[in-house]
Scaffold this active site. Structure first.
Site, PDB file in Angstrom:
ATOM      1  N   ARG A  15       3.414   2.723  -8.663  1.00  0.00           N
ATOM      2  CA  ARG A  15       2.965   4.045  -8.202  1.00  0.00           C
ATOM      3  C   ARG A  15       4.002   4.685  -7.265  1.00  0.00           C
ATOM      4  NH1 ARG A  15       2.475   7.040  -3.767  1.00  0.00           N
ATOM      5  NH2 ARG A  15       1.840   5.174  -2.635  1.00  0.00           N
ATOM      6  N   ASP A  16       4.111   4.176  -6.052  1.00  0.00           N
ATOM      7  CA  ASP A  16       5.042   4.781  -5.089  1.00  0.00           C
ATOM      8  C   ASP A  16       6.472   4.684  -5.634  1.00  0.00           C
ATOM      9  OD1 ASP A  16       5.868   6.015  -2.778  1.00  0.00           O
ATOM     10  OD2 ASP A  16       5.093   4.507  -1.408  1.00  0.00           O
ATOM     11  N   HIS A 207       3.263  -0.057   5.731  1.00  0.00           N
ATOM     12  CA  HIS A 207       3.824   0.560   4.513  1.00  0.00           C
ATOM     13  C   HIS A 207       5.136   1.218   4.948  1.00  0.00           C
ATOM     14  CE1 HIS A 207       3.246   3.070   0.681  1.00  0.00           C
ATOM     15  NE2 HIS A 207       4.185   3.761   1.326  1.00  0.00           N
ATOM     16  N   HIS A 209       8.894   2.562   4.325  1.00  0.00           N
ATOM     17  CA  HIS A 209      10.040   2.971   3.508  1.00  0.00           C
ATOM     18  C   HIS A 209      11.302   2.558   4.269  1.00  0.00           C
ATOM     19  CE1 HIS A 209       8.021   5.277   0.263  1.00  0.00           C
ATOM     20  NE2 HIS A 209       7.016   5.177   1.123  1.00  0.00           N
ATOM     21  N   CYS A 240       9.057   9.646  -1.895  1.00  0.00           N
ATOM     22  CA  CYS A 240       7.939  10.574  -2.071  1.00  0.00           C
ATOM     23  C   CYS A 240       8.516  11.939  -2.430  1.00  0.00           C
ATOM     24  CB  CYS A 240       7.125  10.648  -0.778  1.00  0.00           C
ATOM     25  SG  CYS A 240       5.823  11.884  -0.850  1.00  0.00           S
ATOM     26  N   ASN A 249      10.180   2.109  -0.770  1.00  0.00           N
ATOM     27  CA  ASN A 249       9.561   1.154   0.152  1.00  0.00           C
ATOM     28  C   ASN A 249      10.508  -0.028   0.308  1.00  0.00           C
ATOM     29  OD1 ASN A 249       7.253   2.429  -1.581  1.00  0.00           O
ATOM     30  ND2 ASN A 249       6.321   1.781   0.340  1.00  0.00           N
TER      31      ASN A 249
END
Ligand code: HMG
Ligand code: MG
Length: 302
Positions: A15-16, A207, A209, A240, A249
């Site tokens: 996803r990310d 979380h 990055h 993002c 990430n």
């Protein structure tokens, strides 16, 4: 608080990691990536998001990806749902967990989900109620908890405010995100402490990055606080769409190398994880962002 003996990683690569890829990644590749990740021992996988395909075209195949996964018992599959429309669509895919995502920064909230922080909470409230009524676990993601691409530094009070709102609508767990990877350990610790005013240590995750190469240090300081859940992305994929210049990430392989090196159990097979990272990196036609994967891969070849 002592360092945990076991850590759970939530793999957010599908996803990310992939949401920001300009070239469409075929559904079959996404499914194969999920299969490889679960084979490597990941037990929590953030698969896709039910957001507007106009805003994030890469996630438009959300239902097909979810339907194509050979689900393993003991693995939890989560999806992002920003509103009731997304939740209704996600429901047919039977996720184990949904993620509502808000920002500690007003400007980022507007750019990312086109509404204010307060409006986002109003939108999430019925989503959280519906999910919990359906027995689906609800995680919240809090973006820009140390810095924002539009507003700069974010004070811990803003994080505490958002965490309180999330807690108030029934979100069961929150992730403290450094969306643009500008955080350094003491700032991240303050953001985490602000969150812990509203959530138990067992209900928070990090979380991070890795834009400025601080994500492992930020992970370590959270471990020292007793945090035992982290989102990571295989091969360090990602970024993002609404945080220009931010990289992916922290790489799952790097975090697993760190944890195993500290004697902390993850249940993850690092070799298989490296293979999963190699698979997606080969597809994307670039080398992995994971330093540990690169080193161990080279060692294997030698
Ligand atoms: P909006 O335009 O304000 O929504 O978007 P709207 O309610 O006014 O609807 C406008 C159109 O969008 C309509 O379609 C709706 O049907 C459609 P039209 O009539 O124009 O054809 N729509 C939807 N379509 C599919 N799924 C939906 C949905 N909702 C409305 N759920 C919205 C609001 C939130 C949908 C939009 O802003 C959006 O999709 N934004 C993308 C947000 C996103 O995916 N960001 C990246 C993920 S967050 C992240 O990466 C951060 C995180 O990793 C933590 C960190 O690092 O910080 C989690
Ligand atoms: Mg993120």
């Amino acid at each position: 608080m002592s360092i945990p003996s076991r850590v759970k990683l939530v793999e957010v690569g599908p996803r990310d990691g992939l949401q920001n890829e300009k070239t469409p990644v075929p559904t079959a590749i996404k499914i194969e990536l999920v299969h490889r990740l679960q084979a490597a021992g990941l037990t929590e996988i953030e698969v896709t998001s039910f957001v507007s395909p106009k805003w994030v075209p890469q996630m438009a195949d959300n239902l097909d990806v979810m339907a194509g996964i050979n689900r393993l018992q003991g693995v939890r599959y989560s999806v992002l749902t920003p509103n009731l429309q997304g939740f209704a669509a996600a429901l047919t895919a039977k996720p184990d967990e949904i993620v509502v995502f808000a920002s500690a920064s007003e400007a980022f909230s507007q750019k990312n989900i086109n509404c204010s922080i307060a409006e986002s909470i109003e939108r999430f409230a019925p989503v959280v109620d519906a999910a919990r009524a359906a027995g689906i676990y609800v995680r919240g993601a809090m973006s820009c908890t140390v810095g924002c691409p539009y507003e700069g530094d974010i004070a811990p009070e803003r994080v505490s405010y958002l965490a309180g709102l999330m807690q108030g609508i029934g979100v069961q767990h929150v992730g403290v995100a450094d969306t643009i990877g500008v955080g350094t350990p003491l700032k991240v610790r303050r953001a985490m402490e602000a969150t812990l005013k509203h959530f138990d240590i067992n209900d928070v995750s990090g979380h991070f990055h890795d834009t400025y190469g601080q994500a492992l240090a930020n992970t370590l300081i959270c471990l020292q606080m007793g945090v035992w859940q982290f989102d990571t992305s295989v091969a360090g994929l990602g970024g993002c769409p609404y945080a220009k210049g931010a990289t992916g990430n922290v790489a799952s392989e790097d975090v697993v190398y760190l944890l195993h090196g500290m004697g902390i159990k993850t249940g993850i097979d690092l070799d298989l994880l490296i293979d999963a990272g190699q698979f997606i990196s080969d597809f994307l036609g670039r080398s992995t962002n994971s330093r540990a994967a690169k080193a161990l891969f080279n060692k294997r070849q030698a």
